[in-house]
Design a protein around this motif. Structure first.
Motif, PDB file in Angstrom:
ATOM      1  N   LEU A  44       0.828  -1.198   0.000  1.00 55.93           N
ATOM      2  CA  LEU A  44       0.000   0.000   0.000  1.00 55.93           C
ATOM      3  C   LEU A  44       0.868   1.256   0.000  1.00 55.93           C
ATOM      4  O   LEU A  44       1.913   1.273   0.642  1.00 55.93           O
ATOM      5  N   PRO A  45       0.470   2.301  -0.754  1.00 57.24           N
ATOM      6  CA  PRO A  45      -0.779   2.409  -1.507  1.00 57.24           C
ATOM      7  C   PRO A  45      -0.736   1.742  -2.882  1.00 57.24           C
ATOM      8  O   PRO A  45      -1.710   1.841  -3.637  1.00 57.24           O
ATOM      9  N   GLY A  46       0.346   1.075  -3.238  1.00 58.64           N
ATOM     10  CA  GLY A  46       0.445   0.517  -4.582  1.00 58.64           C
ATOM     11  C   GLY A  46       0.703   1.623  -5.583  1.00 58.64           C
ATOM     12  O   GLY A  46       1.161   2.715  -5.233  1.00 58.64           O
ATOM     13  N   GLY A  47       0.443   1.349  -6.849  1.00 54.42           N
ATOM     14  CA  GLY A  47       0.664   2.350  -7.886  1.00 54.42           C
ATOM     15  C   GLY A  47      -0.645   2.814  -8.480  1.00 54.42           C
ATOM     16  O   GLY A  47      -1.698   2.223  -8.246  1.00 54.42           O
ATOM     17  N   SER A  48      -0.587   3.897  -9.255  1.00 45.83           N
ATOM     18  CA  SER A  48      -1.801   4.375  -9.912  1.00 45.83           C
ATOM     19  C   SER A  48      -2.230   3.436 -11.023  1.00 45.83           C
ATOM     20  O   SER A  48      -3.402   3.420 -11.408  1.00 45.83           O
ATOM     21  N   ASP A  49      -1.309   2.603 -11.529  1.00 53.10           N
ATOM     22  CA  ASP A  49      -1.624   1.690 -12.630  1.00 53.10           C
ATOM     23  C   ASP A  49      -1.807   0.244 -12.188  1.00 53.10           C
ATOM     24  O   ASP A  49      -2.462  -0.523 -12.885  1.00 53.10           O
ATOM     25  N   HIS A  50      -1.213  -0.165 -11.058  1.00 54.00           N
ATOM     26  CA  HIS A  50      -1.229  -1.572 -10.656  1.00 54.00           C
ATOM     27  C   HIS A  50      -1.544  -1.733  -9.170  1.00 54.00           C
ATOM     28  O   HIS A  50      -1.122  -0.916  -8.343  1.00 54.00           O
ATOM     29  N   VAL A  51      -2.255  -2.800  -8.859  1.00 53.41           N
ATOM     30  CA  VAL A  51      -2.362  -3.300  -7.494  1.00 53.41           C
ATOM     31  C   VAL A  51      -1.213  -4.282  -7.306  1.00 53.41           C
ATOM     32  O   VAL A  51      -0.997  -5.171  -8.134  1.00 53.41           O
ATOM     33  N   ILE A  52      -0.465  -4.116  -6.224  1.00 54.48           N
ATOM     34  CA  ILE A  52       0.751  -4.889  -6.011  1.00 54.48           C
ATOM     35  C   ILE A  52       0.653  -5.655  -4.704  1.00 54.48           C
ATOM     36  O   ILE A  52       0.201  -5.125  -3.681  1.00 54.48           O
ATOM     37  N   HIS A  53       1.070  -6.922  -4.740  1.00 56.59           N
ATOM     38  CA  HIS A  53       1.167  -7.751  -3.546  1.00 56.59           C
ATOM     39  C   HIS A  53       2.570  -8.357  -3.489  1.00 56.59           C
ATOM     40  O   HIS A  53       3.109  -8.773  -4.522  1.00 56.59           O
ATOM     41  N   ARG A  54       3.114  -8.419  -2.292  1.00 54.56           N
ATOM     42  CA  ARG A  54       4.367  -9.140  -2.112  1.00 54.56           C
ATOM     43  C   ARG A  54       4.044 -10.612  -1.917  1.00 54.56           C
ATOM     44  O   ARG A  54       3.133 -10.973  -1.168  1.00 54.56           O
ATOM     45  N   LEU A  55       4.809 -11.466  -2.600  1.00 55.45           N
ATOM     46  CA  LEU A  55       4.582 -12.906  -2.553  1.00 55.45           C
ATOM     47  C   LEU A  55       5.825 -13.565  -1.986  1.00 55.45           C
ATOM     48  O   LEU A  55       6.868 -13.637  -2.651  1.00 55.45           O
ATOM     49  N   GLY A  56       5.734 -14.012  -0.734  1.00 53.74           N
ATOM     50  CA  GLY A  56       6.917 -14.556  -0.084  1.00 53.74           C
ATOM     51  C   GLY A  56       7.965 -13.469   0.085  1.00 53.74           C
ATOM     52  O   GLY A  56       7.663 -12.281   0.210  1.00 53.74           O
ATOM     53  N   ASP A  57       9.233 -13.882   0.079  1.00 51.39           N
ATOM     54  CA  ASP A  57      10.324 -12.930   0.264  1.00 51.39           C
ATOM     55  C   ASP A  57      10.915 -12.423  -1.043  1.00 51.39           C
ATOM     56  O   ASP A  57      11.546 -11.367  -1.063  1.00 51.39           O
ATOM     57  N   GLU A  58      10.689 -13.144  -2.146  1.00 52.52           N
ATOM     58  CA  GLU A  58      11.448 -12.862  -3.356  1.00 52.52           C
ATOM     59  C   GLU A  58      10.599 -12.473  -4.562  1.00 52.52           C
ATOM     60  O   GLU A  58      11.143 -12.143  -5.612  1.00 52.52           O
ATOM     61  N   LEU A  59       9.260 -12.469  -4.432  1.00 53.15           N
ATOM     62  CA  LEU A  59       8.404 -12.237  -5.589  1.00 53.15           C
ATOM     63  C   LEU A  59       7.370 -11.152  -5.307  1.00 53.15           C
ATOM     64  O   LEU A  59       7.082 -10.825  -4.148  1.00 53.15           O
ATOM     65  N   ALA A  60       6.820 -10.602  -6.375  1.00 55.21           N
ATOM     66  CA  ALA A  60       5.724  -9.636  -6.289  1.00 55.21           C
ATOM     67  C   ALA A  60       4.693  -9.978  -7.356  1.00 55.21           C
ATOM     68  O   ALA A  60       5.034 -10.474  -8.434  1.00 55.21           O
ATOM     69  N   VAL A  61       3.419  -9.704  -7.072  1.00 52.23           N
ATOM     70  CA  VAL A  61       2.333  -9.897  -8.029  1.00 52.23           C
ATOM     71  C   VAL A  61       1.780  -8.521  -8.371  1.00 52.23           C
ATOM     72  O   VAL A  61       1.466  -7.723  -7.477  1.00 52.23           O
ATOM     73  N   ARG A  62       1.654  -8.247  -9.684  1.00 49.15           N
ATOM     74  CA  ARG A  62       1.197  -6.923 -10.146  1.00 49.15           C
ATOM     75  C   ARG A  62       0.013  -7.110 -11.094  1.00 49.15           C
ATOM     76  O   ARG A  62       0.146  -7.780 -12.115  1.00 49.15           O
ATOM     77  N   LEU A  63      -1.119  -6.523 -10.732  1.00 56.04           N
ATOM     78  CA  LEU A  63      -2.328  -6.622 -11.549  1.00 56.04           C
ATOM     79  C   LEU A  63      -2.745  -5.226 -12.012  1.00 56.04           C
ATOM     80  O   LEU A  63      -2.895  -4.316 -11.182  1.00 56.04           O
ATOM     81  N   PRO A  64      -2.931  -5.011 -13.322  1.00 54.23           N
ATOM     82  CA  PRO A  64      -3.366  -3.701 -13.803  1.00 54.23           C
ATOM     83  C   PRO A  64      -4.693  -3.280 -13.182  1.00 54.23           C
ATOM     84  O   PRO A  64      -5.618  -4.076 -13.052  1.00 54.23           O
ATOM     85  N   ARG A  65      -4.756  -2.008 -12.830  1.00 59.01           N
ATOM     86  CA  ARG A  65      -5.989  -1.440 -12.280  1.00 59.01           C
ATOM     87  C   ARG A  65      -6.968  -1.025 -13.384  1.00 59.01           C
ATOM     88  O   ARG A  65      -8.175  -0.963 -13.153  1.00 59.01           O
ATOM     89  N   HIS A  66      -6.442  -0.672 -14.566  1.00 59.75           N
ATOM     90  CA  HIS A  66      -7.278  -0.101 -15.616  1.00 59.75           C
ATOM     91  C   HIS A  66      -6.720  -0.494 -16.978  1.00 59.75           C
ATOM     92  O   HIS A  66      -5.606  -1.024 -17.096  1.00 59.75           O
ATOM     93  N   ARG A  67      -7.490  -0.212 -18.014  1.00 58.03           N
ATOM     94  CA  ARG A  67      -7.126  -0.634 -19.365  1.00 58.03           C
ATOM     95  C   ARG A  67      -5.821  -0.007 -19.852  1.00 58.03           C
ATOM     96  O   ARG A  67      -5.140  -0.572 -20.699  1.00 58.03           O
ATOM     97  N   GLY A  68      -5.486   1.176 -19.356  1.00 63.65           N
ATOM     98  CA  GLY A  68      -4.270   1.831 -19.795  1.00 63.65           C
ATOM     99  C   GLY A  68      -3.013   1.063 -19.463  1.00 63.65           C
ATOM    100  O   GLY A  68      -1.960   1.305 -20.060  1.00 63.65           O
TER     101      GLY A  68
END
Length: 317
Positions: A44-68
């Motif tokens: 949090l707050p993440g980015g204006s373009d992506h919702v971001i989650h930390r996955l374990g210690d070494e990875l991240a998951v990034r999902l677009p918030r909008h079509r752009g």
């Protein structure tokens, strides 16, 4: 950076799918079960373009918030593994691209986690070391053949953003002098065009896409706007992050001529205005950042003194 096209749907409900931890966990479990046991934590707050989650210690998951932001996962997968070894700062190398599923409509990415904190004006504005490191990063990026990994996306030009920028000037007239912003925008459009071959540009090179570790620059993230074009677009970092003194250090280290610097001010102005009109009403953080950016572009930090061929005297400051 907000593009002219993105702002048209920035507030539409159908452009903003609901994303929570449960959805991200279900997507991971169904498509990448090898990571199903790793802890998942929202960033949090993440980015204006992506919702971001930390996955374990070494990875991240990034999902677009909008079509752009659609297409960034595939672009970074195709481009960043080859770029990473050639750049002096770390970049987020993707390890997997997920498919649309479970009601989520777009491709999404799992990348290597990059530790550190988002760069701040308070921490780096007066750092000549950071100014030189930013210039070194751009020199390295521009030295890469933009078509080495296949045909590079052709970046939009200032002229492509003319209508959207003038609309933003009108909408933001209560916060910024419309005469001053129009004069700078007109001057940037009239500046001599880039005469060299298109170079590789980050395209969204601003404070929010820089990470620091122990107070020093450590990584550059968010390459969704990567493409070939006029290097002036990446000068916006001088107006989002650096003090006037350090902007001059940055400009000198990068060897930027007057026309390119003026176009860079235009890029800082258009991206700041369009983001301000799209997000400032709902985000005090974006309002503050874009206000600084717009005012810095109008003031022209990093302009060379009169006698050195600077353009500042011809523009409102």
């Amino acid at each position: 950076m907000v593009t002219a096209q993105e702002t048209s749907g920035a507030g539409d409900a159908d452009e903003r799918p609901f994303i929570d931890v449960a959805l991200v966990r279900d997507l991971l479990d169904s498509q990448f079960p090898q990571w199903s046991r790793l802890p998942l934590t929202p960033v949090l707050p993440g980015g204006s373009d992506h919702v971001i989650h930390r996955l374990g210690d070494e990875l991240a998951v990034r999902l677009p918030r909008h079509r752009g932001a659609i297409g960034q996962a595939e672009k970074e997968r195709d481009r960043l593994p080859g770029l990473a070894p050639r750049l002096p700062l770390a970049v987020p190398v993707p390890v997997a691209v997920g498919r649309p599923a479970l009601g989520y409509p777009w491709p999404w990415a799992v990348t290597r986690w990059l530790g550190g904190e988002v760069a701040t004006v308070e921490g780096l504005a007066d750092s000549t070391e950071a100014a030189r490191e930013l210039a070194a990063f751009l020199r390295a990026l521009q030295a890469v053949d933009p078509h080495a990994a296949g045909p590079a996306e052709v970046r939009e030009t200032l002229a492509d953003r003319d209508a959207a920028t003038r609309a933003a000037i009108a909408r933001a007239a209560g916060a910024f002098d419309a005469g001053a912003t129009t004069a700078l925008w007109d001057a940037a459009l009239a500046a001599p065009a880039w005469s060299g071959p298109p170079v590789l540009c980050h395209g969204d090179f601003h404070t929010g896409n820089l990470l620091t570790t122990d107070g020093r620059l450590s990584a550059v993230i968010d390459f969704g706007s990567l493409g070939a074009g006029d290097p002036a677009v990446d000068l916006m970092v001088a107006f989002t992050l650096l003090s006037p003194r350090c902007a001059t250090v940055f400009r000198t280290a990068l060897g930027v001529d007057d026309a390119t610097w003026l176009r860079g001010r235009g890029w800082a102005l258009t991206s700041g205005l369009i983001a301000y009109t799209a997000y400032a009403a709902d985000s005090p953080r974006i309002a503050a950042a874009t206000t600084r950016q717009i005012r810095a572009a109008l003031a022209g930090p990093g302009d060379l003194p009169p006698g050195d061929g600077g353009v500042r005297d011809a523009l409102p400051v």
